[in-house]
Design an enzyme around this catalytic site. Structure first.
Site, mmCIF file in Angstrom:
data_model
loop_
_atom_site.group_PDB
_atom_site.id
_atom_site.type_symbol
_atom_site.label_atom_id
_atom_site.label_comp_id
_atom_site.label_asym_id
_atom_site.label_seq_id
_atom_site.Cartn_x
_atom_site.Cartn_y
_atom_site.Cartn_z
ATOM 1 N N ASP A 67 0.936 -1.080 0.386
ATOM 2 C CA ASP A 67 0.213 0.465 0.224
ATOM 3 C C ASP A 67 0.637 1.443 -0.087
ATOM 4 O O ASP A 67 2.127 0.960 0.191
ATOM 5 C CB ASP A 67 -0.952 -0.338 1.090
ATOM 6 C CG ASP A 67 -0.356 -0.297 2.580
ATOM 7 O OD1 ASP A 67 0.959 -0.895 2.751
ATOM 8 O OD2 ASP A 67 -0.861 -0.954 3.364
ATOM 9 N N ASN A 136 -8.344 -4.180 13.916
ATOM 10 C CA ASN A 136 -9.264 -3.813 13.396
ATOM 11 C C ASN A 136 -9.945 -4.929 12.770
ATOM 12 O O ASN A 136 -10.667 -4.847 12.029
ATOM 13 C CB ASN A 136 -9.824 -2.570 12.941
ATOM 14 C CG ASN A 136 -9.607 -1.968 12.046
ATOM 15 O OD1 ASN A 136 -8.128 -2.276 11.426
ATOM 16 N ND2 ASN A 136 -10.006 -0.605 11.300
ATOM 17 N N HIS A 138 -7.679 -4.911 10.263
ATOM 18 C CA HIS A 138 -7.228 -4.866 8.719
ATOM 19 C C HIS A 138 -5.812 -5.579 8.000
ATOM 20 O O HIS A 138 -5.320 -5.233 8.931
ATOM 21 C CB HIS A 138 -7.106 -2.933 8.445
ATOM 22 C CG HIS A 138 -6.058 -2.157 8.737
ATOM 23 N ND1 HIS A 138 -5.996 -0.856 9.643
ATOM 24 C CD2 HIS A 138 -4.860 -2.776 8.619
ATOM 25 C CE1 HIS A 138 -5.133 -0.684 9.485
ATOM 26 N NE2 HIS A 138 -3.990 -1.744 9.313
ATOM 27 N N GLU A 143 -9.880 -1.730 5.265
ATOM 28 C CA GLU A 143 -11.034 -1.988 6.683
ATOM 29 C C GLU A 143 -11.624 -2.571 6.532
ATOM 30 O O GLU A 143 -12.417 -3.383 5.587
ATOM 31 C CB GLU A 143 -10.782 -0.657 6.519
ATOM 32 C CG GLU A 143 -9.287 0.673 6.519
ATOM 33 C CD GLU A 143 -8.728 0.780 7.787
ATOM 34 O OE1 GLU A 143 -9.014 -0.179 8.259
ATOM 35 O OE2 GLU A 143 -8.173 1.532 8.045
#
Ligand code: F6R
Length: 249
Positions: A67, A136, A138, A143
């Protein structure tokens, strides 16, 4: 999913480095998927150390990063392009033309995403993908709620992710709001995946992953459906998993 339990961050990094090095040494062409962030920093230090001591060659290695932030150019200190140069590429003999990171400054960002997937395919796909995990769940910047069918795409970062990454910026407000990330489907096409998990902040995420329920609300859970995933996790991250084991005894 194979689990390797290690003592701490240092051991996680060393075991991960040995894992990568054995692949690098046994192949004459290897495509790695790479992550940024705090988790793989120790792994990259260990690879650099090995390169200094043993001169392990990366001339046959290509890499694709997961990313990049949108809006940052590759020479800006907080870009992942800059991170990779500083933390790994400048210290080993990988060919710069073989290292790939999506451009967060592309004029046609959608075209950039398509071109990135195409490039991965033309390279023969990713042989070994290194992943960290967000608290979380990801992976990459996918996400919660991201489709499991997603290919490389543009995402809006969760507030929790921007807050977690604010440590690299002067304030949370300076953390870009959007990023380009390999999609979940892109990641899952990797032949092999190595997931690194360390520390207290990842305890819940690791527990959720090991519980095995697969849901787009927890992106990393899809790794339970990949045939070749190895998780290297340290004692601190494993605390809640150990509690779970005790309860199930
Ligand atoms: C980084 C990436 C992210 C991180 C995750 C964990 O390229 O794709 O998914 O792996 O945010 O970050 P750290 O390692 O900083 O806790």
């Amino acid at each position: 999913m194979k689990l390797i339990e290690v003592k701490d961050y240092h051991e996680m990094s060393q075991v991960a480095a040995d894992y990568l090095l054995s692949n690098i040494k046994k192949s004459d062409k290897l495509t790695l998927g790479l992550a940024t962030g705090g988790t793989p920093q120790g792994l990259y230090e260990a690879l650099i150390q090995d390169h200094k001591e043993n001169n392990t060659s990366y001339q046959h290695v290509s890499s694709f990063n997961l990313d990049e932030y949108i809006g940052l150019s590759g020479d800006q200190p907080n870009s992942y392009c800059h991170y990779m140069k500083e933390n790994l590429f400048n210290h080993i003999n990988i060919r710069s033309e073989n290292t790939h990171i999506p451009s967060g400054k592309a004029v046609d960002l959608v075209g950039e995403c398509k071109a990135y997937d195409h490039m991965i395919e033309s390279c023969g796909g990713i042989d070994l993908q290194v992943l960290g995990i967000g608290s979380n769940g990801h992976i990459g910047f996918n996400e919660p709620g991201t489709s499991f069918d997603s290919e490389t795409h543009i995402v809006e970062l969760a507030q929790s992710t921007r807050e977690a990454n604010a440590r690299y910026f002067d304030s949370t407000d300076e953390v870009p709001t959007h990023a380009i990330t390999m999609g979940i489907a892109t990641i899952l096409k990797s032949k092999e995946i190595l997931l690194l998990i360390s520390g207290q902040a990842k305890q819940e995420a690791l527990k959720k992953l090991m519980e095995g329920e697969v849901s787009e609300d927890f992106p990393a859970s899809i790794l339970n459906r990949h045939p070749n995933v190895t998780v290297i996790a340290d004692e601190e991250a494993l605390t809640l998993v150990e509690d779970l084991k005790q309860l199930n005894k």
